[in-house]
Design a protein around this motif. Structure first.
Motif, PDB file in Angstrom:
ATOM      1  N   LEU A  15       0.830  -1.198   0.000  1.00 16.59           N
ATOM      2  CA  LEU A  15       0.000   0.000   0.000  1.00 16.59           C
ATOM      3  C   LEU A  15       0.870   1.256   0.000  1.00 16.59           C
ATOM      4  CD1 LEU A  15      -2.622  -1.137   2.636  1.00 16.59           C
ATOM      5  CD2 LEU A  15      -2.986  -0.913   0.178  1.00 16.59           C
ATOM      6  N   ASN A  16       0.293   2.357  -0.492  1.00 13.50           N
ATOM      7  CA  ASN A  16       1.014   3.636  -0.472  1.00 13.50           C
ATOM      8  C   ASN A  16       1.551   3.945   0.922  1.00 13.50           C
ATOM      9  OD1 ASN A  16       0.479   4.263  -3.185  1.00 13.50           O
ATOM     10  ND2 ASN A  16      -1.543   5.077  -2.644  1.00 13.50           N
ATOM     11  N   THR A 175      -5.328   9.730   4.696  1.00 14.08           N
ATOM     12  CA  THR A 175      -5.327   8.367   5.225  1.00 14.08           C
ATOM     13  C   THR A 175      -5.846   7.403   4.171  1.00 14.08           C
ATOM     14  OG1 THR A 175      -5.734   9.247   7.438  1.00 14.08           O
ATOM     15  CG2 THR A 175      -6.168   6.898   7.100  1.00 14.08           C
ATOM     16  N   ARG A 176      -6.906   7.761   3.480  1.00 15.76           N
ATOM     17  CA  ARG A 176      -7.468   6.874   2.457  1.00 15.76           C
ATOM     18  C   ARG A 176      -6.521   6.705   1.265  1.00 15.76           C
ATOM     19  NH1 ARG A 176     -13.749   9.079   2.583  1.00 15.76           N
ATOM     20  NH2 ARG A 176     -14.590   7.431   3.939  1.00 15.76           N
ATOM     21  N   VAL A 177      -5.977   7.813   0.799  1.00 17.55           N
ATOM     22  CA  VAL A 177      -5.048   7.721  -0.334  1.00 17.55           C
ATOM     23  C   VAL A 177      -3.781   6.970   0.079  1.00 17.55           C
ATOM     24  CG1 VAL A 177      -3.575   9.068  -1.892  1.00 17.55           C
ATOM     25  CG2 VAL A 177      -5.943   9.759  -1.505  1.00 17.55           C
ATOM     26  N   GLY A 178      -3.364   7.167   1.337  1.00 18.49           N
ATOM     27  CA  GLY A 178      -2.186   6.463   1.829  1.00 18.49           C
ATOM     28  C   GLY A 178      -0.921   7.285   1.798  1.00 18.49           C
ATOM     29  N   CYS A 234      -5.276   5.678  -5.128  1.00 24.66           N
ATOM     30  CA  CYS A 234      -5.834   5.724  -3.771  1.00 24.66           C
ATOM     31  C   CYS A 234      -5.853   4.319  -3.158  1.00 24.66           C
ATOM     32  CB  CYS A 234      -7.247   6.301  -3.827  1.00 24.66           C
ATOM     33  SG  CYS A 234      -8.111   6.227  -2.250  1.00 24.66           S
ATOM     34  N   ASP A 235      -5.224   4.168  -2.011  1.00 22.12           N
ATOM     35  CA  ASP A 235      -5.215   2.871  -1.318  1.00 22.12           C
ATOM     36  C   ASP A 235      -6.624   2.366  -1.019  1.00 22.12           C
ATOM     37  OD1 ASP A 235      -2.485   2.595  -1.224  1.00 22.12           O
ATOM     38  OD2 ASP A 235      -2.289   3.102   0.914  1.00 22.12           O
ATOM     39  N   VAL A 244     -15.906   2.145  -0.584  1.00 20.08           N
ATOM     40  CA  VAL A 244     -15.019   2.526   0.524  1.00 20.08           C
ATOM     41  C   VAL A 244     -15.871   2.765   1.765  1.00 20.08           C
ATOM     42  CG1 VAL A 244     -13.467   4.341   1.352  1.00 20.08           C
ATOM     43  CG2 VAL A 244     -13.247   3.468  -0.992  1.00 20.08           C
ATOM     44  N   PRO A 245     -15.521   2.132   2.883  1.00 21.91           N
ATOM     45  CA  PRO A 245     -16.371   2.287   4.082  1.00 21.91           C
ATOM     46  C   PRO A 245     -16.253   3.675   4.702  1.00 21.91           C
ATOM     47  CG  PRO A 245     -14.423   0.962   4.578  1.00 21.91           C
ATOM     48  CD  PRO A 245     -14.396   1.215   3.087  1.00 21.91           C
ATOM     49  N   SER A 246     -17.204   3.984   5.581  1.00 28.25           N
ATOM     50  CA  SER A 246     -17.162   5.250   6.327  1.00 28.25           C
ATOM     51  C   SER A 246     -15.863   5.353   7.083  1.00 28.25           C
ATOM     52  CB  SER A 246     -18.331   5.330   7.305  1.00 28.25           C
ATOM     53  OG  SER A 246     -19.545   5.303   6.622  1.00 28.25           O
ATOM     54  N   PHE A 247     -15.382   6.581   7.215  1.00 28.68           N
ATOM     55  CA  PHE A 247     -14.118   6.811   7.910  1.00 28.68           C
ATOM     56  C   PHE A 247     -14.379   6.909   9.399  1.00 28.68           C
ATOM     57  CE2 PHE A 247     -10.410   9.416   9.147  1.00 28.68           C
ATOM     58  CZ  PHE A 247      -9.427   8.631   8.614  1.00 28.68           C
TER      59      PHE A 247
END
Ligand code: SF4
Length: 254
Positions: A15-16, A175-178, A234-235, A244-247
């Motif tokens: 992952l990134n 955080t999502r993108v990594g 995006c990771d 993509v789940p809720s953060f």
């Protein structure tokens, strides 16, 4: 999954967020460029006076911009900063009731104002423009109601100092993108700043464009990945596709 998940030498998923800092810095530069192309250039011009920025940022925690502004305007009906310090805390909480958590924010605002007045003899924060940036951050975060996000916003927005405010949108997208591993918002300030050039206009533009992207596309729940210019690298999208789940994040001192 994209090819970007697989790195040499053995082709294992990568992952990134697990990549070395220079690669994540390059990824962040790519994010900056795409968001600039999407939302345009954003010149660094102070949007409001330093004390307004400081108090409004405290009010903004877990609060929409509209409610933050309404709370600020009603707070001013109590009078000047000296009057707000002296007002009953319940009256301050009532004035800022459009903001979430008014009972905890009211004493924080009063304590912050009191500390500024005691240390500076008034409410002029312009001395922060001359202090070394680390000392300016420390002075602000030593105030009882001010966290690193609020301090960074005042220093970058009002005094063009090279810091990078991490709000919920900046934190979530990175955080999502990594570009950063999973960590709290406060830790993310240092982690992201270490990946960015010490260039206030660049830091400002990235901040405001991430904010806009977080409000419109990479939302807390049900992010609109098919419409996202960042999805190729995006990771979260690589792992979950368009679901993509809720953060999840924990509230902290703003
Ligand atoms: S692809 Fe989806 S999760 Fe990734 S940054 Fe874009 S909207 Fe957010």
């Amino acid at each position: 999954m994209t090819e970007g998940l697989f790195g040499p030498p053995d082709g294992t998923p990568r992952l990134n967020a697990a990549r070395p800092a220079p690669e994540r810095a390059a990824l962040l530069a790519w994010v900056y460029g795409l968001l600039r192309a999407e939302y345009g250039e954003r010149p660094l011009i102070p949007r409001r006076e330093p004390m307004h920025e400081l108090v409004s940022t405290i009010l903004s925690q877990r609060t929409t911009h509209q409610d933050e502004e309404a709370a600020y305007q009603e707070l001013l009906t109590l009078g000047g900063w000296d009057d707000i310090i002296q007002a009953p805390t319940g009256a301050v909480a009532h004035a800022i009731r459009r903001s979430n958590y008014p009972e905890s924010k009211a004493p924080r605002i009063q304590a912050t104002l009191r500390a500024i007045r005691e240390q500076r003899g008034g409410y002029d924060l312009d001395f922060l423009a001359e202090l070394p940036v680390g000392d300016a951050l420390k002075w602000l975060t030593d105030l009882p109601g001010v966290g690193v996000k609020t301090a960074s916003l005042v220093l970058l927005f009002n005094y063009a100092r090279p810091v990078f405010p991490v709000d919920t949108h900046v934190h979530r997208i990175n955080t999502r993108v990594g570009t950063i591993p999973r960590m709290g918002e406060q830790a993310a300030h240092r982690a992201l700043l270490g990946l960015l050039p010490p260039d206030p206009p660049h830091l400002y533009e990235l901040h405001v464009n991430l904010l806009r992207h977080g409000q419109r596309v990479c939302t807390w729940t049900r992010p609109k990945c098919p419409a996202c210019v960042l999805r190729d690298r995006c990771d979260a999208h690589a792992l979950y596709g368009n679901n993509v789940p809720s953060f999840s994040e924990k509230p902290g001192k703003g």
